[in-house]
Design a protein around this motif. Sequence first.
Motif, short mmCIF file in Angstrom:
data_model
loop_
_atom_site.label_atom_id
_atom_site.label_comp_id
_atom_site.label_asym_id
_atom_site.label_seq_id
_atom_site.Cartn_x
_atom_site.Cartn_y
_atom_site.Cartn_z
N LYS A 62 2.34 -2.41 4.98
CA LYS A 62 0.99 -2.91 5.26
C LYS A 62 -0.11 -1.89 4.93
N TYR A 63 0.25 -0.62 4.84
CA TYR A 63 -0.73 0.41 4.51
C TYR A 63 -1.01 0.53 3.02
N TYR A 64 -0.19 -0.14 2.21
CA TYR A 64 -0.27 0.07 0.76
C TYR A 64 -0.61 -1.20 -0.01
N THR A 65 -1.19 -2.19 0.64
CA THR A 65 -1.46 -3.47 -0.01
C THR A 65 -2.46 -3.38 -1.15
N HIS A 66 -3.26 -2.34 -1.18
CA HIS A 66 -4.19 -2.15 -2.31
C HIS A 66 -3.46 -1.68 -3.56
N TYR A 67 -2.25 -1.17 -3.37
CA TYR A 67 -1.48 -0.61 -4.48
C TYR A 67 -0.35 -1.52 -4.94
#
Length: 124
Positions: A62-67
């Motif tokens: 969930k912390y990496y959804t931009h990537y």
Amino acid sequence: MKKLVYTMFAVLFVTFATNAQEPAELAISQGIEALAKSKSSGEYTFALPSNVTKDDVAKSSKYYTHYFSVDFDANAHEAKINMVVNEAKNRYVIVRFLTSCGVRYITVDGTNVSISDFTSKYLQ
């Protein structure tokens, strides 16, 4: 003679204890050819350690959804990662995700590679 036996027992115990912990830290890639294709397509697949749950993957990803997005098959323990923007700097974030899942080594064609070596050899 007793010292020799005890020393051998201690060495064997440490060896087995170290190897017993390794699978919990080990993810498996699909190999060098697949990693080369993944680098251009932005789609990676890793078999995660058996102790990693669907909830663990959801919490970590969930912390990496931009990537990237992660689809996790709990039965096969496979995480399919799809890059949002396939650039080298964004691929490095895959390592943070894997580390947050407890991975320290990645098997590439039968060889265990440290996470830092994996980054420099297969994600740049």
